[in-house]
Design an enzyme around this catalytic site. Structure first.
Site, PDB file in Angstrom:
ATOM      1  N   GLY A  80     -76.348  52.955  49.395  1.00 23.23           N
ATOM      2  CA  GLY A  80     -75.153  52.612  48.309  1.00 23.23           C
ATOM      3  C   GLY A  80     -75.842  53.169  46.798  1.00 23.23           C
ATOM      4  N   PRO A  81     -74.733  52.985  45.998  1.00 26.92           N
ATOM      5  CA  PRO A  81     -75.075  53.458  44.641  1.00 26.92           C
ATOM      6  C   PRO A  81     -75.995  52.498  43.966  1.00 26.92           C
ATOM      7  CG  PRO A  81     -72.848  52.958  44.872  1.00 26.92           C
ATOM      8  CD  PRO A  81     -73.354  52.852  46.186  1.00 26.92           C
TER       9      PRO A  81
ATOM     10  N   HIS B  82     -52.089  57.552  45.763  1.00 29.84           N
ATOM     11  CA  HIS B  82     -52.563  58.497  46.617  1.00 29.84           C
ATOM     12  C   HIS B  82     -52.913  58.021  48.065  1.00 29.84           C
ATOM     13  CE1 HIS B  82     -55.020  62.392  47.400  1.00 29.84           C
ATOM     14  NE2 HIS B  82     -55.701  61.625  48.202  1.00 29.84           N
ATOM     15  N   GLU B  83     -53.874  56.904  47.747  1.00 25.34           N
ATOM     16  CA  GLU B  83     -54.320  55.920  48.872  1.00 25.34           C
ATOM     17  C   GLU B  83     -53.223  55.460  49.836  1.00 25.34           C
ATOM     18  OE1 GLU B  83     -57.228  57.074  49.816  1.00 25.34           O
ATOM     19  OE2 GLU B  83     -57.868  57.940  48.108  1.00 25.34           O
TER      20      GLU B  83
ATOM     21  N   THR C 128     -76.635  47.861  43.050  1.00 24.27           N
ATOM     22  CA  THR C 128     -75.627  47.208  43.983  1.00 24.27           C
ATOM     23  C   THR C 128     -76.218  46.137  44.651  1.00 24.27           C
ATOM     24  OG1 THR C 128     -75.766  49.066  45.745  1.00 24.27           O
ATOM     25  CG2 THR C 128     -73.676  48.897  44.329  1.00 24.27           C
ATOM     26  N   GLY C 129     -77.611  45.932  44.628  1.00 24.33           N
ATOM     27  CA  GLY C 129     -78.021  44.940  45.075  1.00 24.33           C
ATOM     28  C   GLY C 129     -79.129  44.900  46.418  1.00 24.33           C
ATOM     29  N   LYS C 130     -79.546  46.524  46.571  1.00 21.72           N
ATOM     30  CA  LYS C 130     -80.269  46.771  47.867  1.00 21.72           C
ATOM     31  C   LYS C 130     -81.637  46.005  47.718  1.00 21.72           C
ATOM     32  CE  LYS C 130     -79.548  51.184  47.223  1.00 21.72           C
ATOM     33  NZ  LYS C 130     -78.553  51.114  45.907  1.00 21.72           N
ATOM     34  N   THR C 131     -82.257  46.284  46.378  1.00 21.64           N
ATOM     35  CA  THR C 131     -83.591  45.610  46.339  1.00 21.64           C
ATOM     36  C   THR C 131     -83.531  44.142  46.513  1.00 21.64           C
ATOM     37  OG1 THR C 131     -84.114  47.430  44.699  1.00 21.64           O
ATOM     38  CG2 THR C 131     -85.565  45.630  44.705  1.00 21.64           C
TER      39      THR C 131
HETATM   40  P1  ADP Z   1     -80.391  48.528  43.717  1.00 20.49           P
HETATM   41  O1  ADP Z   1     -81.567  48.253  44.344  1.00 20.49           O
HETATM   42  O2  ADP Z   1     -79.256  48.614  44.576  1.00 20.49           O
HETATM   43  O3  ADP Z   1     -80.574  49.601  42.794  1.00 20.49           O
HETATM   44  P2  ADP Z   1     -81.022  46.006  42.524  1.00 20.49           P
HETATM   45  O4  ADP Z   1     -81.026  44.941  43.439  1.00 20.49           O
HETATM   46  O5  ADP Z   1     -82.282  46.454  41.890  1.00 20.49           O
HETATM   47  O6  ADP Z   1     -80.120  47.164  43.052  1.00 20.49           O
HETATM   48  O7  ADP Z   1     -80.272  45.333  41.465  1.00 20.49           O
HETATM   49  C1  ADP Z   1     -80.192  45.168  40.062  1.00 20.49           C
HETATM   50  C2  ADP Z   1     -79.945  44.017  39.393  1.00 20.49           C
HETATM   51  O8  ADP Z   1     -78.555  43.867  39.566  1.00 20.49           O
HETATM   52  C3  ADP Z   1     -80.310  42.839  40.238  1.00 20.49           C
HETATM   53  O9  ADP Z   1     -81.614  42.096  39.582  1.00 20.49           O
HETATM   54  C4  ADP Z   1     -79.086  41.637  39.776  1.00 20.49           C
HETATM   55  O10 ADP Z   1     -79.334  41.071  38.490  1.00 20.49           O
HETATM   56  C5  ADP Z   1     -77.974  42.631  39.640  1.00 20.49           C
HETATM   57  N1  ADP Z   1     -77.049  42.653  40.762  1.00 20.49           N
HETATM   58  C6  ADP Z   1     -76.992  43.918  41.537  1.00 20.49           C
HETATM   59  N2  ADP Z   1     -76.384  43.387  42.772  1.00 20.49           N
HETATM   60  C7  ADP Z   1     -76.104  42.154  42.861  1.00 20.49           C
HETATM   61  C8  ADP Z   1     -75.409  41.394  43.580  1.00 20.49           C
HETATM   62  N3  ADP Z   1     -74.640  41.761  44.734  1.00 20.49           N
HETATM   63  N4  ADP Z   1     -75.286  40.055  43.337  1.00 20.49           N
HETATM   64  C9  ADP Z   1     -75.969  39.589  42.106  1.00 20.49           C
HETATM   65  N5  ADP Z   1     -76.528  40.310  41.324  1.00 20.49           N
HETATM   66  C10 ADP Z   1     -76.556  41.487  41.706  1.00 20.49           C
HETATM   67 ZN    ZN Z   2     -56.688  61.720  49.996  1.00 22.43          ZN
END
Ligand code: ADP
Ligand code: ZN
Length: 593
Positions: free
Chosen positions: A194-195, A414-415, A198-201
């Protein structure tokens, strides 16, 4: 760990060697300095001065250094009193006061100078330890112990599907033996796609927090090295560290930097070695350790296929940009610590921030609090959020954020067009969901569920698929006029043209061309110019037919199209069932007819 790590041994040896060298140098220079000076007493010095044998005296802090007229040098402890100076002046002795080391200098300076070699050695040791870490492949992973990890799933909002997928992993880490006894094979390699922001870490860290196991984090770019073998050594080290702490979670961010496709122009053997080492370690982890490996990437398609093979990173979890409900939940997490004024409506803020990632929403909340503080208020108002939004938008260069209301409307129609035509064509794949949340380069999309792995596909289904592909542009045209259409249908046309070409050249589905194979898939086998021309004509006819069909459906079902598009604008993501329900909205004329 009975054995000392290599870098430690090497730096210890280097430190001892440096210290010995410095001592030897100090002793030697001391000796060299004393060699040519004769030690004399105060009385002897004064006697020589009285005899007129002394040419000059230099007073240092502790000692006086004298030079006789015959060139002999003396050293003596002499009081610097008026009497002594007067006596020497009368004997025409040149007097001076030394400012050099051990001379008449401020005491602090002397202390510093005495310490200088020690400081230099300390700096060298520091540099050496750091370098040896680098050169011997120590990984730069951060380790968070379970008792220090306070991130839990509740802190990560709007990514419920991803959390659900990670729950099993948490269960496994809590009690690996239970799973082993049941003979279950738990995926050890998970890939969060994902971009950024978005909260992967956060998800990976929260999984460790929930399971109460150590969390190791590294980034793929840490392993990109100049020297062959170093990246591989780092990978080996990282996994060794993790295995020693098992059960645990090992998180590798930007895994594409470490495991990008091989055999490209920029690849060299260092990269290959690093990747191979990763593969070896992955297989090892799967077989032996209770280590869960979580990788994160924005671009799964960049990864080497070998990394994705079963038993390696075989579970993919999509972590997308949040929809309006997700954004509201994320904002909820981040405003927890703020004092909000009564006029603040988190839902309204969420609606006004399409395309914002979790990180950007966190940033937005922070900016709003700063705006309140700048204005001397303790509560955060809706105005603060408005100001914050502008700041965040200005600070980011993301195209998706620059979406105007018009662009959003256009994307929604469009969608909606794709969705409605697919619902109206029974042969087409059933629709799973539609969204106007940008992903990658697409502003929105419609996800359809192919029914199993179809080997045979009918001509009717192919025609329906082409009509569905054309429906995005058809809707844009119908609502906004032929001049307002955008380049958003590029992928749709490519898909439709590709299908149509294969129908004509490979599958014998064109009456004009007949049942002849023209190079099959690649469609560039040998053929006459006339045939090539006729193939192009047939492809054109089939795609035009699809477009006509799409237009006809949308024209008759305009009310359903409007209903779907407006609801999409409001909710951003709609499920298949919701779309089907909205498609029931009938235009008055249709009902009458
Ligand atoms: P990624 O690893 O996807 O680039 P991070 O997990 O490092 O993103 O997110 C960076 C910061 O953005 C987090 O420390 C948090 O403060 C905020 N954040 C991102 N996604 C979320 C979420 N789904 N819920 C709450 N906070 C989020
Ligand atoms: Zn299309």
């Amino acid at each position: 760990m009975p054995q000392l790590p290599k870098p430690l041994i090497v730096s210890a040896i280097a430190i001892v060697a440096l210290l010995l060298g410095w001592l030897a140098f100090a002793a030697w220079s001391d000796f060299a300095e004393r060699k040519d000076e004769t030690l004399a007493t105060y009385s002897e010095m004064m006697a020589m001065a009285e005899r007129g044998e002394i040419a000059s005296v230099t007073f240092g802090a502790d000692l006086a250094h004298a030079e006789a007229k015959d060139g002999t040098r003396y050293r003596a402890v002499m009081p610097v009193t008026d009497d002594v100076l007067k006596e020497l002046r009368e004997r025409k002795v040149a007097l001076s006061f030394d400012d050099g080391p051990g001379g008449l200098v401020p005491q602090t300076m002397t202390v510093f100078e005495k310490l200088a070699p020690v400081i230099i050695v300390a700096l060298m040791i520091g540099a050496l330890v750091m370098c040896s870490g680098q050169f011997l492949g120590t990984s730069r992973a951060t380790r968070i112990r379970p008792q220090d990890s306070h991130t839990v799933f509740a802190d990560v909002a709007g990514v419920d599907e991803a959390k659900e997928e990670l729950r099993e992993t948490v269960e496994f880490l809590r009690d690996p033996r239970r799973f082993a006894m049941a003979g279950a094979r738990v995926p050890k390699g998970l890939l969060l796609v994902g971009p950024p922001g978005t909260g992967k870490t956060m998800l990976a860290k929260a999984a460790a927090g929930e399971a109460g196991v150590p969390f190791f984090a590294a980034s793929g770019s840490d392993f990109v090295e100049m020297f062959v073998g170093l990246g591989a050594a780092r990978v080996r080290n990282l996994f060794r560290t993790a295995r020693a702490a098992a059960p645990c979670i090992l998180f590798i961010d930007e895994i594409d930097a470490l495991a990008g496709k091989r055999g490209e122009a920029n690849s060299h053997s260092e990269r290959e070695q690093t990747l191979n080492q990763l593969l070896v370690e992955l297989d090892g982890v799967v077989e032996a350790g209770d280590v869960i490996l979580i990788g994160a990437t924005n671009r799964a398609e960049m990864l080497d296929p070998a990394v994705l093979r079963p038993g390696r990173f075989d579970r993919h979890i999509h972590v997308g940009l949040p929809d309006v409900a997700g954004r509201e939940a994320i904002l909820g997490v981040h405003v927890r610590g703020l004092a909000l004024s009564t006029d603040v409506c988190v839902r309204t803020v969420a609606r006004g921030t399409p395309g914002f990632s979790g990180a950007e929403l966190s940033n937005l909340t922070n900016e709003a609090a700063l705006s309140a503080a700048r204005n001397g208020r303790t509560t955060v108002t809706m105005g603060d959020f408005e100001a914050a939004k502008d700041r965040v938008l200005l600070g980011s260069e993301r195209r998706s954020l620059a979406l105007t209301d018009h662009e959003r409307r256009l994307t929604a129609f469009h969608e909606a067009g794709h969705a409605l035509v697919s619902i109206r064509c029974p042969e087409a794949d059933p629709i799973h969901k539609a969204t106007i949340i940008p992903r990658g380069r697409a502003l929105g999309m419609v996800v359809r569920l192919p029914e199993g792995d179809r080997v045979s596909v009918s001509r009717a289904k192919l025609r329906a698929d082409i009509a569905v592909a054309m429906a995005g542009r058809a809707a844009e045209e119908l609502i906004f006029g032929a001049d307002a259409v955008t380049n958003g249908a590029e992928a749709d046309f490519r898909f439709a043209t590709d299908l149509a070409r294969r129908m004509v050249t490979a599958w014998g589905m064109s009456d004009a061309i007949g049942f002849v194979s023209h190079g099959g898939k690649d469609a560039d086998g040998p053929r006459s110019e006339r045939t090539a021309w006729r193939i192009d004509e047939e492809v054109r006819r089939i795609t035009d037919e699809g477009m006509e069909h799409a237009r006809a459906v949308l024209r008759t079902d305009r009310a359903a199209l409007d209903a779907i598009a407006e609801t999409l604008l409001e909710r951003e993501t709609l499920s298949g069932a919701e779309l089907v329900a909205l498609a029931e909205v009938r235009t008055a004329t249709t009902v009458a007819a």
